[in-house]
Structures are given as structure tokens and as C-alpha cells.
Design an enzyme around this catalytic site. Sequence first.
Site, mmCIF file in Angstrom:
data_model
loop_
_atom_site.group_PDB
_atom_site.id
_atom_site.type_symbol
_atom_site.label_atom_id
_atom_site.label_comp_id
_atom_site.label_asym_id
_atom_site.label_seq_id
_atom_site.Cartn_x
_atom_site.Cartn_y
_atom_site.Cartn_z
ATOM 1 C CD GLU A 54 -65.731 -42.388 -84.482
ATOM 2 O OE1 GLU A 54 -65.245 -41.668 -85.497
ATOM 3 O OE2 GLU A 54 -66.878 -42.089 -84.081
ATOM 4 C CD GLU A 88 -68.733 -38.543 -81.575
ATOM 5 O OE1 GLU A 88 -68.692 -38.685 -82.773
ATOM 6 O OE2 GLU A 88 -67.429 -38.614 -81.089
#
Length: 486
Positions: free
Chosen positions: A125, A272
Site C-alpha cells: 500500500e 487483503e
Amino acid sequence: MPRFKFLSYLLMLLSLLLLDYGSSLLYVEGLGVNWGTMATHELPPKSVVKLLQDNGISKVKLFDADESTMTALAGTDIEVMVAIPNDLLLPINDFDRAKEWVRNNVTRYSFNGGVNIKYVAVGNEPFLESYNGTFIGLTFPALRNIQNALNDAGVGSSIKATVPLNADVYFSPPENSVPSAGQFRGDILDHMTQIVQFLHQNSAPFTVNIYPFLSLYADEHFPVDFAFFDGVPQPIMDGNTPYTNVFDANFDTLVSALKTLGFGDMPILVGEVGWPTDGDRNANIGYAHRFYNGLLPRLAQNKGTPLRPGYIEVYLFGLIDEDAKSVDPGNFERHWGIFRYDGKPKFPMDISGRNQPNKFLVAAKNVQYLPKTWCALRSDADLSDPQKLADNIDYACSYADCTALGYGASCSGLDTAGNASYAFNAYFQAQNQDPRSCNFQGLAGITNQNISRGSCDFIIQMGTSSSWRLLPFSLAFLMSTMVLLL
Ligand SMILES: *[C@@H]1O[C@H](CO)[C@@H](O)[C@H](O)[C@H]1NC(C)=O
Ligand SMILES: *[C@@H]1O[C@H](CO)[C@@H](O)[C@H](O)[C@H]1NC(C)=O
Ligand SMILES: *[C@@H]1O[C@H](CO)[C@@H](O)[C@H](O)[C@H]1NC(C)=O
Ligand SMILES: *[C@@H]1O[C@H](CO)[C@@H](O)[C@H](O)[C@H]1NC(C)=O
């Protein structure tokens, strides 16, 4: 020769069909999980691998390429995504360093009986707004270097580099807040364009993390039912397409954003997705159970989303609770596991999505615990100085996990004495029950009575030595051989 022509045409059609079929076979079906290791006490990697196998989990996503983890995975057919942490993105902007990384962490394991590596996650991220842009310029060059290094090493056709991105890299504008209006964030548009083009050139997937829980956490007016999959009274209409949950809406916003760049068909992998079970009023076993009970059957049925019906490759977050994760995002951050810290399932669940009770999650085997002793506030403790008590609680909680004490969490109902005992015990367990860690200026003492209260579990930590794990593999091997020789 019309007949021949017709035959060759038929053959061409057939091979096209096969190609198409082949590309869908690129992805082995089955659910993946994220295996994070930020815990004060970890289950031994071999036990975790056994846990994966016992539960039919065939894919795993890591946050590094730690040697002990990789050694434990070697010789299994579990598909692995290894990862490059964000702080290595800068060095990997140098192609030689990228080649070295690939040599040390990927091709080193490419042998018969090695590790079945499928992906390399470049960064984690990296475009999160909370990083203030630190990694924005570093991500694409790192991705390019890693895939090129994989290609140079001759493994690029089976191992793909990708960048797990948070869903905050795309949005739909407030004036037309529907999935079909999805676009990438303006400040990173050039970088996203480069990344997406490069992924496409290398037949690599786009990886996104999607968190319906965070939608609920961030906005107390968020319609709760929309976070789950049981349907809502008033779906959000996007033209004629109804959306009944935020997962689909979010995923399709990405599909639309990719379309604006000309890559509406790019494979998307959900890196995720999951629901935490403690540390917030919306983080509890009931909600987590409800979330997975909706998500897993949809995945099993290859339902997909309105814009992408069919199979989606998904990695649940996460496998096991991590009591040493940063709580900057919130206290829930240490409670994402479908298993507790010690590898016990938190609730019955068939991750194949078929809800067969004989397939419910099974616990890790042969877990070693420390003795059944707890640390508690002494019944005769002198509490005349409230500051002293508060300081000692603060001290304990700055080194141990007290996130279950917060508002809406599993131990939020405790009184002051209960709070103190919880904190003291958490510290004592984190310190491997070292008697010196249960004193707190005379306020605390060791007890062999289980001081858990209701749903608030005062845990006993595991007895596995984490220092053993930190030894380099060869040294550990040498030492065990020496022990054998002696
Ligand atoms: C990967 O390789 C580098 C050397 O290139 C090494 O420093 C590092 O520890 C290895 N492991 C991980 C998880 O990056
Ligand atoms: C980002 O900026 C904010 C505000 O200036 C600061 O508090 C925070 O520590 C910064 N974060 C990082 C990762 O640099
Ligand atoms: C217990 O601890 C929590 C978290 O530190 C705090 O919010 C709460 O007010 C405490 N409760 C009592 C009764 O001291
Ligand atoms: C302590 O008691 C709780 C119930 O209050 C139970 O769930 C837990 O397993 C017990 N712990 C141990 C180590 O026996």
C-alpha cells in the site's frame, strides 16, 4: 481447398478457445490468506504451514521473504506471494539491487522441493495518503526493476511482480458516486498509468486491498448492512445495476478506473479482505462471522461482481492475530486473524464457502504454552496513589497489547482493578512470565487462578522461543547437528 481452409479456421477457433481456457487456468482456484508475523510470540513457521495444510489453504501472501518462513514452505505446493517492504523500495530503484533481491529471495528457492512462488508484492500500500507521498515516485521503478530481474532470471513467465494497493488509490466523484464513474486519484494518475501499462505488458495482475470494515469505521453514518452480503432494503442503483454491498461497489469502481486507462479487462487480485474481531465496537466475532458467512459462499460460487462475474482470486486478512502491529490505524489492527495468536480458530467456519461442519477450521497442533500462571493486581495493593497505578498500567500497555481494554472491545467492561490486572498480565505474558515482570512497584503478584472474566480472556502466552527462530537457518542447523553429535 475449401475443406482444408474450413479445417484450419476451425483449428484456429479451437486454439483461441483453448488459449482463453488456458488463461483462466493461470489462477489456481482456492482461497489464499495473508500470513503476517508482527507478534511478540509466533507459532513456529512449520506449525503455521501445517495449519495451512490442515485447513486446505493452498495460497499464502507474505509481507517479506523471511528465511525461516520460506524454509517452512519449501517442499509444499502452497502458492506463495513474497513481498518487498516499503523501506526497500528506494534501494530497489537500483537495478543491481533488484537483481540481488530476486536472487536472494526468489530464484534461490526455485528448485525441485523449493518454494512455489507465484508473485512478488512490490511494496505494501505504498500510495496510502498517510505516507505523505514518501513512496510515490519509488514504486513504479521498483516494480519495473523486479519484474525485469525476474524476466532476466528466466522465471518471469511464472512469477509476476505486482503492487498491493489500498482502495484509496481510486474513487468515484461525489457528484456521480457510482462504481461506473470510478477513476484513479489525480495526484497519482501518472504513476498509476505507468504501473497499469507495465502490469499489462507482463501479464501481471492488479492487486487491491478492500476493507468494508474500514468504510464502517471511518463513517458512523455508513449503512451497516451495506458492509455485509445479506442484501439491503435499498440497493444503490448504478444505471440499471443494483449494488447491495460495498465490496462489489468498491471492486467495480476499480474495474471502471482501469477502463478509463484502457485496461478494463486487467486481472484483479484481492490482496487483503477480512474483518477484525476486537478493539472496536464494530470489530467483534459476530460481525466477523457474518462477513465471512457472506463472502466465502459468494467466492465458492464464483459469483464475482456485476462488472466482473466469475472467479476472483482472494487473500483473506489475516491468518493469525499479530499483537505487535502498530495501532496507528486503530486498536482493531491486532485482531484481524481468523485464528487467535495461538492458532485456535475464533469461530467455526468452512473457508471453502460450502458451510460443511466437518470442514470447519481446525486448530494448530502441539502448541506449547507457558505454565498456567497469571499476573494480577494484589488484593492488598496500596491504591492510595492513583497516579502510581495509572503510570504502571501505562508502562505495561506500552510494551504489551492492551487493545482489548478500549471502548467497545472485549474487555471494556472491566473496573479499574480489572484493567490493572489485564495490563499487568499482558506484560507478564509478553515477557515470558519472567517473575521480575510481575511486580509493578509492589502492586502486582503472580497467581495460578485463571483471572479471566466473561468474554475477556486473560491469556497465557505460548512458550515457543522466538530467539531460536531468529538464528540463521545454517547456524540453527549446525547447532542441532552438534547436539546430535554430542
Ligand atoms: C532479500 O534479499 C536481501 C539482499 O538482496 C536481503 O538483505 C534480505 O534480507 C532478503 N530478505 C527479505 C525479506 O528482503
Ligand atoms: C505525514 O504528515 C503528518 C502531518 O504533517 C505527520 O504527522 C506524519 O507523521 C507524516 N507521516 C509520515 C509517514 O511521514
Ligand atoms: C480501563 O482502561 C481503558 C483503556 O485504557 C479506559 O478507557 C477505561 O476508562 C478504564 N476503565 C476504568 C474503570 O478505569
Ligand atoms: C481461563 O478462563 C476462560 C473463561 O473465563 C477460558 O476461556 C480460558 O480458556 C481459561 N484459560 C486457561 C489458560 O485455562
